[in-house]
Motif scaffolding. Structure first.
Motif, PDB file in Angstrom:
ATOM      1  N   LYS A 115      25.649 -42.836  57.181  1.00  0.00           N
ATOM      2  CA  LYS A 115      25.538 -42.199  56.022  1.00  0.00           C
ATOM      3  C   LYS A 115      26.164 -40.793  56.133  1.00  0.00           C
ATOM      4  O   LYS A 115      26.810 -40.264  55.288  1.00  0.00           O
ATOM      5  N   PHE A 140      29.492 -39.099  53.683  1.00  0.00           N
ATOM      6  CA  PHE A 140      29.577 -37.906  53.122  1.00  0.00           C
ATOM      7  C   PHE A 140      30.499 -36.884  53.477  1.00  0.00           C
ATOM      8  O   PHE A 140      30.782 -36.139  52.602  1.00  0.00           O
ATOM      9  N   MET A 191      28.166 -42.786  45.865  1.00  0.00           N
ATOM     10  CA  MET A 191      26.932 -41.921  45.968  1.00  0.00           C
ATOM     11  C   MET A 191      25.608 -42.561  45.322  1.00  0.00           C
ATOM     12  O   MET A 191      24.655 -42.416  45.885  1.00  0.00           O
ATOM     13  N   SER A 192      25.874 -43.181  44.089  1.00  0.00           N
ATOM     14  CA  SER A 192      24.626 -43.505  43.287  1.00  0.00           C
ATOM     15  C   SER A 192      23.942 -44.513  44.332  1.00  0.00           C
ATOM     16  O   SER A 192      22.736 -44.553  44.468  1.00  0.00           O
ATOM     17  N   TYR A 212      24.059 -44.929  47.432  1.00  0.00           N
ATOM     18  CA  TYR A 212      23.316 -44.318  48.659  1.00  0.00           C
ATOM     19  C   TYR A 212      22.337 -43.538  48.204  1.00  0.00           C
ATOM     20  O   TYR A 212      21.819 -42.823  48.975  1.00  0.00           O
ATOM     21  N   GLY A 213      21.870 -43.388  46.963  1.00  0.00           N
ATOM     22  CA  GLY A 213      20.589 -42.849  46.510  1.00  0.00           C
ATOM     23  C   GLY A 213      20.532 -41.447  45.976  1.00  0.00           C
ATOM     24  O   GLY A 213      19.805 -40.871  45.144  1.00  0.00           O
ATOM     25  N   GLU A 214      21.895 -41.114  45.671  1.00  0.00           N
ATOM     26  CA  GLU A 214      22.400 -39.578  45.014  1.00  0.00           C
ATOM     27  C   GLU A 214      22.471 -39.949  43.670  1.00  0.00           C
ATOM     28  O   GLU A 214      23.487 -39.661  43.025  1.00  0.00           O
ATOM     29  N   TRP A 215      21.566 -40.631  42.717  1.00  0.00           N
ATOM     30  CA  TRP A 215      21.663 -41.129  41.420  1.00  0.00           C
ATOM     31  C   TRP A 215      22.146 -40.139  40.581  1.00  0.00           C
ATOM     32  O   TRP A 215      23.152 -40.373  39.869  1.00  0.00           O
ATOM     33  N   GLU A 216      21.670 -38.932  40.462  1.00  0.00           N
ATOM     34  CA  GLU A 216      22.043 -37.910  39.175  1.00  0.00           C
ATOM     35  C   GLU A 216      23.253 -37.404  39.562  1.00  0.00           C
ATOM     36  O   GLU A 216      24.079 -37.388  38.620  1.00  0.00           O
ATOM     37  N   GLU A 217      23.624 -37.082  40.663  1.00  0.00           N
ATOM     38  CA  GLU A 217      25.106 -36.575  41.155  1.00  0.00           C
ATOM     39  C   GLU A 217      26.086 -37.744  40.930  1.00  0.00           C
ATOM     40  O   GLU A 217      27.253 -37.369  40.203  1.00  0.00           O
ATOM     41  N   GLY A 218      25.657 -38.801  41.396  1.00  0.00           N
ATOM     42  CA  GLY A 218      26.689 -40.113  41.395  1.00  0.00           C
ATOM     43  C   GLY A 218      26.929 -40.195  39.827  1.00  0.00           C
ATOM     44  O   GLY A 218      28.123 -40.492  39.319  1.00  0.00           O
ATOM     45  N   TYR A 246      21.297 -47.499  37.478  1.00  0.00           N
ATOM     46  CA  TYR A 246      20.802 -45.857  37.113  1.00  0.00           C
ATOM     47  C   TYR A 246      19.614 -46.096  35.895  1.00  0.00           C
ATOM     48  O   TYR A 246      18.679 -45.659  36.335  1.00  0.00           O
TER      49      TYR A 246
END
Length: 199
Positions: free
Chosen positions: A132, A136, A160-161, A163-169, A194
């Protein structure tokens, strides 16, 4: 400026009208007869179509291209991506495919460290190894090379989504969708997840 930029992506971008036309014209050639550029176009065609036939053709074309032009970082990275797909789909010789993915991605970034697609595929090799922090770190370098490329931004948003960075992805994917008409349909996999997560 906005109209000119969008027109460039639609006409000459990786998934644009011109590359699609050239790829179509070279369809009758055997993979061994393709130039490196034509092999690269086969990869973009595979990304768009995602059929068993387009996968095999792109794979064979890139293997030939890397043999003929071993110093081409972008073809090497694309071949790494093809092996990575084989690994992530758990197809035959998956473990061997993972080794080849990592080796080819590392070689590609050594050959062309300033190529955004090469950086993206190198980052993806860390993604499938679940490294991870390295992922990044590489994604940051990838975006810095061209923060305005909707194709690369979309792929970054996708991973990124996952990997759990849903909003930014999702925000990055929305940029990719709004800025061009030709993008790989697998981008929608992340947006589907999402919205699924949000019921």
């Amino acid at each position: 400026e906005e109209i000119a930029r969008k027109s460039i992506y639609i006409i000459a971008g990786e998934y644009g009208i011109i590359p699609r036309r050239i790829a179509s014209e070279s369809k009758k050639k055997h993979p061994s007869e393709l130039s490196t550029y034509e092999a690269i176009l086969r990869y973009y065609h595979f990304q768009t179509v995602q059929s068993p036939e387009s996968t095999l053709i792109a794979f064979e074309a890139l293997e030939e291209a890397v043999k003929k032009d071993p110093d081409c970082g972008i073809a090497t990275a694309m071949l790494a991506s093809m092996y990575g797909n084989r690994y992530t789909m758990d197809l035959p010789i998956a473990e061997e495919a993972l080794e080849k993915t990592v080796d080819l991605a590392r070689r590609a970034v050594d050959l062309e460290p300033d190529n955004q697609l090469v950086r993206l595929i190198y980052a993806w090799s860390h993604f499938i190894l679940n490294e991870k922090e390295l992922f990044f770190n590489e994604i940051g370098k990838c975006i810095a090379l061209n923060p305005n490329s909707p194709f690369r931004i979309g792929a970054v948003g996708f991973f990124m989504s996952l990997y759990g960075e849903w909003e930014e992805g999702k925000a990055l994917l929305d940029i990719a969708f709004s800025q061009n008409t030709g993008y790989p349909t697998w981008y929608h996999g992340a947006t589907s997840l999402y919205y699924y997560r949000k019921n």
